[in-house]
Design a protein around this motif. Structure first.
Motif, PDB file in Angstrom:
ATOM      1  N   GLN A 177      -2.282   7.037 -10.871  1.00  0.00           N
ATOM      2  CA  GLN A 177      -3.528   7.192 -10.120  1.00  0.00           C
ATOM      3  C   GLN A 177      -4.725   6.739 -10.966  1.00  0.00           C
ATOM      4  N   ILE A 178      -4.754   7.189 -12.233  1.00  0.00           N
ATOM      5  CA  ILE A 178      -5.873   6.838 -13.100  1.00  0.00           C
ATOM      6  C   ILE A 178      -5.929   5.328 -13.324  1.00  0.00           C
ATOM      7  N   ILE A 179      -4.754   4.726 -13.503  1.00  0.00           N
ATOM      8  CA  ILE A 179      -4.719   3.280 -13.736  1.00  0.00           C
ATOM      9  C   ILE A 179      -5.309   2.517 -12.549  1.00  0.00           C
ATOM     10  N   PHE A 180      -4.953   2.919 -11.332  1.00  0.00           N
ATOM     11  CA  PHE A 180      -5.322   2.120 -10.169  1.00  0.00           C
ATOM     12  C   PHE A 180      -6.615   2.546  -9.471  1.00  0.00           C
ATOM     13  N   GLU A 181      -7.005   3.819  -9.619  1.00  0.00           N
ATOM     14  CA  GLU A 181      -8.032   4.323  -8.721  1.00  0.00           C
ATOM     15  C   GLU A 181      -9.378   3.611  -8.864  1.00  0.00           C
ATOM     16  N   ALA A 222       0.809  -1.225   0.000  1.00  0.00           N
ATOM     17  CA  ALA A 222       0.000   0.000   0.000  1.00  0.00           C
ATOM     18  C   ALA A 222       0.842   1.274   0.000  1.00  0.00           C
ATOM     19  N   VAL A 223       1.921   1.309   0.773  1.00  0.00           N
ATOM     20  CA  VAL A 223       2.683   2.558   0.868  1.00  0.00           C
ATOM     21  C   VAL A 223       3.334   2.946  -0.470  1.00  0.00           C
ATOM     22  N   PRO A 224       4.114   2.039  -1.093  1.00  0.00           N
ATOM     23  CA  PRO A 224       4.694   2.440  -2.388  1.00  0.00           C
ATOM     24  C   PRO A 224       3.622   2.763  -3.425  1.00  0.00           C
ATOM     25  N   LEU A 225       2.525   1.984  -3.430  1.00  0.00           N
ATOM     26  CA  LEU A 225       1.471   2.237  -4.411  1.00  0.00           C
ATOM     27  C   LEU A 225       0.817   3.597  -4.166  1.00  0.00           C
ATOM     28  N   GLY A 226       0.535   3.890  -2.901  1.00  0.00           N
ATOM     29  CA  GLY A 226      -0.073   5.174  -2.564  1.00  0.00           C
ATOM     30  C   GLY A 226       0.831   6.341  -2.944  1.00  0.00           C
ATOM     31  N   VAL A 227       2.126   6.180  -2.685  1.00  0.00           N
ATOM     32  CA  VAL A 227       3.082   7.236  -3.037  1.00  0.00           C
ATOM     33  C   VAL A 227       3.086   7.453  -4.552  1.00  0.00           C
ATOM     34  N   LEU A 228       3.139   6.361  -5.308  1.00  0.00           N
ATOM     35  CA  LEU A 228       3.156   6.478  -6.771  1.00  0.00           C
ATOM     36  C   LEU A 228       1.855   7.095  -7.285  1.00  0.00           C
ATOM     37  N   MET A 229       0.734   6.695  -6.675  1.00  0.00           N
ATOM     38  CA  MET A 229      -0.554   7.242  -7.116  1.00  0.00           C
ATOM     39  C   MET A 229      -0.651   8.730  -6.811  1.00  0.00           C
ATOM     40  N   GLY A 230      -0.061   9.133  -5.698  1.00  0.00           N
ATOM     41  CA  GLY A 230      -0.080  10.551  -5.368  1.00  0.00           C
ATOM     42  C   GLY A 230       0.874  11.345  -6.243  1.00  0.00           C
ATOM     43  N   TYR A 231       1.938  10.697  -6.667  1.00  0.00           N
ATOM     44  CA  TYR A 231       2.994  11.378  -7.403  1.00  0.00           C
ATOM     45  C   TYR A 231       2.662  11.494  -8.884  1.00  0.00           C
ATOM     46  N   SER A 232       2.085  10.426  -9.439  1.00  0.00           N
ATOM     47  CA  SER A 232       1.827  10.415 -10.882  1.00  0.00           C
ATOM     48  C   SER A 232       0.342  10.273 -11.168  1.00  0.00           C
ATOM     49  N   LYS A 233      -0.173  11.228 -11.912  1.00  0.00           N
ATOM     50  CA  LYS A 233      -1.579  11.226 -12.288  1.00  0.00           C
ATOM     51  C   LYS A 233      -1.910   9.944 -13.072  1.00  0.00           C
ATOM     52  N   THR A 234      -0.995   9.526 -13.941  1.00  0.00           N
ATOM     53  CA  THR A 234      -1.242   8.339 -14.754  1.00  0.00           C
ATOM     54  C   THR A 234      -1.419   7.103 -13.879  1.00  0.00           C
TER      55      THR A 234
END
Lengths: 250, 278
Positions: free
Chosen positions: B94-98, B80-92
């Motif tokens: 975020q869109i893929i996973f959200e 969760a932590v690395p994924l959350g960081v990546l989702m917060g950092y990169s819009k792309t």
């Protein structure tokens, strides 16, 4: 004096959510010689902050160019420092570590950067606040630290985006005096954005007056009044009134 | 000093009231299978090292549960932590996973129980590591993959959401001022985004652990479980040992509160700037 910053035919277009074109800046041409204290004065929304952000390299121009020292320039660089209106200090770092931040990015060792930061802490007269955190400081003190942080990087040019805009009237006057003292001591080129006519007249060697929608330079006025400028001097009042009249038209 | 005494007294009013009502109802009902007296439960705690209904002592059961939760939680955190960081950092990213995550988020971890059991069966950390049969195997056999999965699922979602929120909500002025000071992308990431988001990340870790711990009873209802507070509760219920049920509940509550206070101490010690800024 050698030209430090040049802005050539700058234009900036934003797109609103409904894809409407909003022209924030158009036909902006500007040449700033070294050591000049230039004030950029204009009403809210005239694009003066945008102009400063483009010069800093934080935003890109839609067309036109910015030159630093004769070279075209599009990205932030250490030679051009910037002070923001407020809340720009890292809240988790002490005052000293905040001042040393640019030196940390430059790769200086901790003892080295702390000793430089201490010099600048001394310059702003806040020796006893080195270990304090930003939230423990007043707004004026925070801005002092932000100025020290920008100067510790030893930039040639200092961009200031309404740095005293959030301060109370008295603190603001104190800070203006202090900024002039620092500027005279360190010989920097300063581009100072403000919407206060009084501030521009008090500080500037030259004032660029901007008008809004689309933002453009309306007037370029050199101020030859010697420093320290006395606000009760009739010339000071006359200049202020002239500028206010121009600002009203803008 | 006076103030701390007042705080202690105020915070004790409701627990004491609850105990009075509890004891009074226990006398009225006069049936230990429905409501045992406080004395019965206190007795269980006094004799915590006894072997209860063939499941061992209370500390042993708490320990087994704790290891289960921590292993599931660790798995959840590591993803969760690395994924959350990546989702917060990169819009792309975020869109893929959200959307994907949002579909799974409302499913309560307990609803995963049958599927977890079908997929992972009774495989455990012991069988996963191919341990030879013996005392170690019996101990590590307590930690079924299905349980680790359920607890990990429970802690995953709050952590991802909170970490992403933290990274996304770093004030733009902080990023801008680092840029003009000459920060590289790497500097921005490690020296601005991460420390600025740290309080949100810690908060996510705290919520994740609370929810992971709350999933315990559900996870320990899976077959193959022979120990743990959650199992103790379900098994005691089947034997109508309501006093043990309550004992187990109090253990879960106390350990959960203890784990939470560890995070509170960390947050107060290292991130006090966060509540005082602005």
């Amino acid at each position: 004096m050698q030209e430090m910053i040049r802005v050539d035919n700058l234009e900036k277009i934003f797109y609103s959510q409904s894809y409407m074109e909003i022209k924030a800046l158009t036909e902006v041409n500007l040449s700033v010689p070294g050591n000049e204290f230039l004030c950029i004065l204009g009403p809210s929304g005239c694009g003066k902050s945008t102009l400063l952000r483009i010069i800093a390299g934080l935003e890109t121009a839609s067309s036109g160019k910015v030159f630093y020292n004769g070279q075209e320039h599009t990205k932030p660089r250490r030679e051009i420092g910037m002070v923001f209106q407020s809340y720009s200090l890292m809240p988790w770092l002490t005052v000293l570590d905040n001042i040393a931040l640019g030196l940390e990015f430059a790769g200086l060792s901790r003892p080295k950067r702390i000793s430089i930061a201490e010099e600048y802490l001394d310059m702003i007269g806040m020796n006893s606040f080195g270990k304090a955190f930003p939230y423990e400081l007043s707004g004026g003190m925070q801005q002092r630290v932000a100025i020290a942080r920008a100067l510790a990087n030893n930039p040639e040019v200092l961009l200031m985006d309404e740095p005293f805009g959030a301060l109370d009237a008295y603190t603001r006057i104190v800070m203006q005096k202090e900024l002039l003292r620092i500027w005279e001591q360190h010989k920097k080129t300063i581009l100072f954005v403000t919407h206060s006519v009084d501030e521009a007249v008090y500080l500037g060697d030259r004032i660029i007056l901007m008008s809004g929608s689309p933002g453009r330079i309306k007037k370029d006025i050199a101020i030859t009044m010697p420093r320290v400028r006395e606000r009760r001097n009739p010339l000071y009042g006359k200049l202020t009134e002239e500028l206010l009249a121009l600002l009203e038209e803008a | 000093m006076h103030k701390t005494i007042k705080t202690i007294i105020l915070s004790l009013i409701l627990p004491v009231l609850l105990m009075v009502i509890w004891q009074f109802s226990a006398w009225q009902v006069n049936n230990a299978a429905i409501i045992p007296t406080i004395g019965r439960v206190v007795e269980n705690f006094i004799n915590a090292s006894d072997n209860f209904i063939g499941l061992g002592s209370i500390p042993r059961n708490v320990g087994v549960s704790l290891i289960r939760v921590l292993s599931g939680y660790t798995a959840g955190v590591l993803i969760a932590v690395p994924l959350g960081v990546l989702m917060g950092y990169s819009k792309t990213v975020q869109i893929i996973f959200e959307t994907f995550i949002n579909i799974f988020k409302p499913i309560p971890p307990l609803a995963w129980q049958p599927l977890a059991l079908a997929i992972f069966g009774v495989s455990s950390i012991a069988s996963l590591l191919n341990m030879p049969f013996g005392q170690n195997y019996v101990f590590w056999g307590n930690f079924k993959i299905a349980m680790v999965f359920l607890i990990g699922m429970g802690s995953f979602f709050p952590i991802v959401a909170s970490v992403m929120f933290g990274v996304q909500n770093v004030r733009q002025t902080l990023i801008d001022s680092a840029r003009v000071l000459g920060a590289s992308e790497k500097d921005i990431f490690f020296k601005v985004l991460m420390p600025a988001a740290a309080p949100s990340i810690i908060n996510g870790l705290r919520m994740g652990l609370a929810i992971g711990w709350a999933c315990l009873v559900g996870a320990e209802m899976l077959p193959g479980s022979l120990a743990g507070v959650g199992y103790l509760i379900t098994h005691a219920y089947e034997l109508a040992r309501t006093d043990l049920v309550i004992t187990g509940m109090i253990c879960i509550g106390l350990v959960g509160a203890l784990l939470d206070s560890i995070f509170r101490i960390i947050a107060n010690k290292y991130f006090s700037w966060e509540s005082k800024t602005r």
